[in-house]
Design a protein around this motif. Structure first.
Motif, mmCIF file in Angstrom:
data_model
loop_
_atom_site.group_PDB
_atom_site.id
_atom_site.type_symbol
_atom_site.label_atom_id
_atom_site.label_comp_id
_atom_site.label_asym_id
_atom_site.label_seq_id
_atom_site.Cartn_x
_atom_site.Cartn_y
_atom_site.Cartn_z
ATOM 1 N N LEU A 196 33.874 48.623 54.762
ATOM 2 C CA LEU A 196 33.727 47.889 56.019
ATOM 3 C C LEU A 196 32.398 47.140 56.052
ATOM 4 N N TYR A 197 31.338 47.790 55.603
ATOM 5 C CA TYR A 197 30.014 47.161 55.604
ATOM 6 C C TYR A 197 29.987 45.940 54.694
ATOM 7 N N ALA A 198 30.624 46.050 53.534
ATOM 8 C CA ALA A 198 30.580 44.976 52.541
ATOM 9 C C ALA A 198 31.462 43.789 52.919
ATOM 10 N N ARG A 199 32.325 43.948 53.905
ATOM 11 C CA ARG A 199 33.193 42.840 54.306
ATOM 12 C C ARG A 199 32.411 41.736 55.013
ATOM 13 N N GLY A 200 31.288 42.080 55.615
ATOM 14 C CA GLY A 200 30.468 41.067 56.276
ATOM 15 C C GLY A 200 29.599 40.324 55.275
ATOM 16 N N ARG A 201 28.923 39.310 55.753
ATOM 17 C CA ARG A 201 28.000 38.564 54.892
ATOM 18 C C ARG A 201 26.728 39.380 54.747
ATOM 19 N N ARG A 202 26.421 39.774 53.529
ATOM 20 C CA ARG A 202 25.259 40.612 53.268
ATOM 21 C C ARG A 202 24.331 39.938 52.270
ATOM 22 N N ALA A 203 23.050 40.178 52.461
ATOM 23 C CA ALA A 203 22.074 39.674 51.503
ATOM 24 C C ALA A 203 22.268 40.390 50.173
ATOM 25 N N THR A 204 21.999 39.695 49.091
ATOM 26 C CA THR A 204 22.158 40.290 47.765
ATOM 27 C C THR A 204 21.276 41.530 47.644
ATOM 28 N N GLY A 205 21.886 42.641 47.332
ATOM 29 C CA GLY A 205 21.171 43.910 47.188
ATOM 30 C C GLY A 205 21.399 44.870 48.326
ATOM 31 N N GLN A 206 21.851 44.376 49.467
ATOM 32 C CA GLN A 206 22.052 45.260 50.616
ATOM 33 C C GLN A 206 23.191 46.250 50.379
ATOM 34 N N VAL A 207 24.297 45.792 49.823
ATOM 35 C CA VAL A 207 25.435 46.691 49.590
ATOM 36 C C VAL A 207 25.069 47.750 48.550
ATOM 37 N N SER A 208 24.358 47.332 47.513
ATOM 38 C CA SER A 208 23.922 48.291 46.487
ATOM 39 C C SER A 208 22.992 49.337 47.099
ATOM 40 N N GLY A 209 22.065 48.885 47.927
ATOM 41 C CA GLY A 209 21.150 49.815 48.575
ATOM 42 C C GLY A 209 21.878 50.767 49.497
ATOM 43 N N ALA A 210 22.868 50.246 50.238
ATOM 44 C CA ALA A 210 23.642 51.091 51.149
ATOM 45 C C ALA A 210 24.408 52.159 50.378
ATOM 46 N N PHE A 211 24.924 51.806 49.204
ATOM 47 C CA PHE A 211 25.631 52.799 48.386
ATOM 48 C C PHE A 211 24.696 53.927 47.968
ATOM 49 N N LEU A 212 23.512 53.575 47.477
ATOM 50 C CA LEU A 212 22.574 54.597 47.012
ATOM 51 C C LEU A 212 22.168 55.530 48.154
ATOM 52 N N VAL A 213 21.867 54.955 49.316
ATOM 53 C CA VAL A 213 21.485 55.784 50.456
ATOM 54 C C VAL A 213 22.671 56.635 50.921
ATOM 55 N N GLY A 214 23.837 55.999 51.059
ATOM 56 C CA GLY A 214 25.009 56.708 51.552
ATOM 57 C C GLY A 214 25.413 57.855 50.653
ATOM 58 N N TYR A 215 25.512 57.597 49.353
ATOM 59 C CA TYR A 215 25.899 58.672 48.448
ATOM 60 C C TYR A 215 24.833 59.764 48.433
ATOM 61 N N GLY A 216 23.571 59.352 48.346
ATOM 62 C CA GLY A 216 22.502 60.340 48.265
ATOM 63 C C GLY A 216 22.482 61.275 49.458
ATOM 64 N N VAL A 217 22.642 60.731 50.661
ATOM 65 C CA VAL A 217 22.617 61.554 51.870
ATOM 66 C C VAL A 217 23.832 62.476 51.931
ATOM 67 N N LEU A 218 25.019 61.927 51.667
ATOM 68 C CA LEU A 218 26.237 62.732 51.760
ATOM 69 C C LEU A 218 26.286 63.808 50.675
ATOM 70 N N ARG A 219 25.831 63.481 49.471
ATOM 71 C CA ARG A 219 25.792 64.488 48.401
ATOM 72 C C ARG A 219 24.764 65.565 48.728
ATOM 73 N N PHE A 220 23.628 65.164 49.298
ATOM 74 C CA PHE A 220 22.595 66.124 49.680
ATOM 75 C C PHE A 220 23.160 67.146 50.658
ATOM 76 N N VAL A 221 23.914 66.659 51.649
ATOM 77 C CA VAL A 221 24.518 67.549 52.642
ATOM 78 C C VAL A 221 25.553 68.464 51.982
ATOM 79 N N ALA A 222 26.416 67.896 51.144
ATOM 80 C CA ALA A 222 27.474 68.683 50.504
ATOM 81 C C ALA A 222 26.913 69.781 49.615
ATOM 82 N N GLU A 223 25.734 69.552 49.043
ATOM 83 C CA GLU A 223 25.130 70.544 48.149
ATOM 84 C C GLU A 223 24.805 71.849 48.865
ATOM 85 N N TYR A 224 24.652 71.820 50.182
ATOM 86 C CA TYR A 224 24.384 73.052 50.918
ATOM 87 C C TYR A 224 25.592 73.985 50.911
ATOM 88 N N PHE A 225 26.758 73.449 50.580
ATOM 89 C CA PHE A 225 27.981 74.251 50.540
ATOM 90 C C PHE A 225 28.449 74.527 49.111
#
Length: 265
Positions: A196-225
């Motif tokens: 959904l985020y990538a469907r809009g007009r994004r500056a080059t690098g924003q989608v890549s950055g969002a992936f790194l942050v999104g995966y990192g945060v969600l994986r960090f949380v999942a690791e507690y389980f």
């Protein structure tokens, strides 16, 4: 309290040829990437830049090589450096298992950098293209982990409706089915948010950055389980190796996103 069904790891047997479920999940991951990336190159920003289905097929080949080489080397370096330093040829023994997502990510980044250089394309344009297509492959991999009964979760309260005993763990302790948590978080949820985020007009690098942050945060949380690797346990600050590897990932993603955002103002 549920019991893991202990699936037969072999999905199909054709005489002496055996096809494992885990191999099929890899094929599903590659097929999903091919389909989703083919949709991505039809979006105006990529179509105008001359991206085609043939480029997607080439990206898949480079990505597969990066995942395998980076995932294996990452596992050796991050999780068992001493063992593989003493037995270097075992790094080639892929059939014995042992792959690291973070290593695979570094391998893919290196492969995409080589691809971008060989085609004369901006590196971040390449990573922005593929980033939203990656989480479905991660989801497929977590299903493979669940079928194999590996990477099980930490001990859970037996009253938890979906607490599950994994006989492969060598105990009858009810556990979190952390593979399914990761399937839902870093697989399905991350895919929906990024797509959904990538469907809009994004500056080059924003989608890549969002992936790194999104995966990192969600994986960090999942690791507690998720049960930490037995040969490592919990490290400093009671964090697992997976969590520590997510810290620089989130930092790099935030820096990349902010850098791309500032360039647009």
């Amino acid at each position: 309290m549920l019991m893991h069904p202990r699936f037969d790891p072999v999905a199909i047997s054709l005489g002496p040829v055996q096809i494992h479920w885990y191999g099929l999940t890899y094929l599903a991951a590659f097929a999903l990437f091919l389909w989703l990336a083919s949709l991505r190159v039809k979006q105006p920003a990529f179509a105008q830049a001359g991206w085609t289905r043939r480029d997607v097929e080439d990206l898949l080949f480079w990505g597969v090589v990066g995942v395998i080489v980076g995932g294996r080397l990452g596992y050796a370096l991050f999780y068992k450096p001493g063992h593989y330093a003493a037995n270097p040829l075992e790094v080639l023994a892929l059939w014995k298992g042992g792959m690291s997502f973070h290593g695979g990510l570094l391998g893919v980044i290196a492969a995409m950098a080589l691809y971008a250089r060989s085609r004369g394309r901006p590196f971040l344009q390449v990573t922005d293209l593929i980033a939203p297509c990656v989480p479905t492959g991660l989801a497929a991999g977590r299903i493979g982990n669940f079928i194999n009964g590996e990477l099980w979760g930490r001990a859970a309260d037996a009253s938890l409706p979906w607490a599950m005993v994994f006989p492969q763990s060598g105990s009858d302790v009810p556990r979190h089915p952390s593979q399914l948590y990761q399937f839902a978080l870093e697989g399905l949820l991350l895919f929906v948010l990024l797509w959904l985020y990538a469907r809009g007009r994004r500056a080059t690098g924003q989608v890549s950055g969002a992936f790194l942050v999104g995966y990192g945060v969600l994986r960090f949380v999942a690791e507690y389980f998720r049960e930490p690797d037995g040969f490592l346990g919990l490290l400093a600050l009671n964090m697992s190796m997976g969590q520590w590897l997510c810290v620089p990932m989130v930092a790099a993603g935030a820096w990349l996103w902010l850098r791309a955002t500032r360039r647009t103002h």
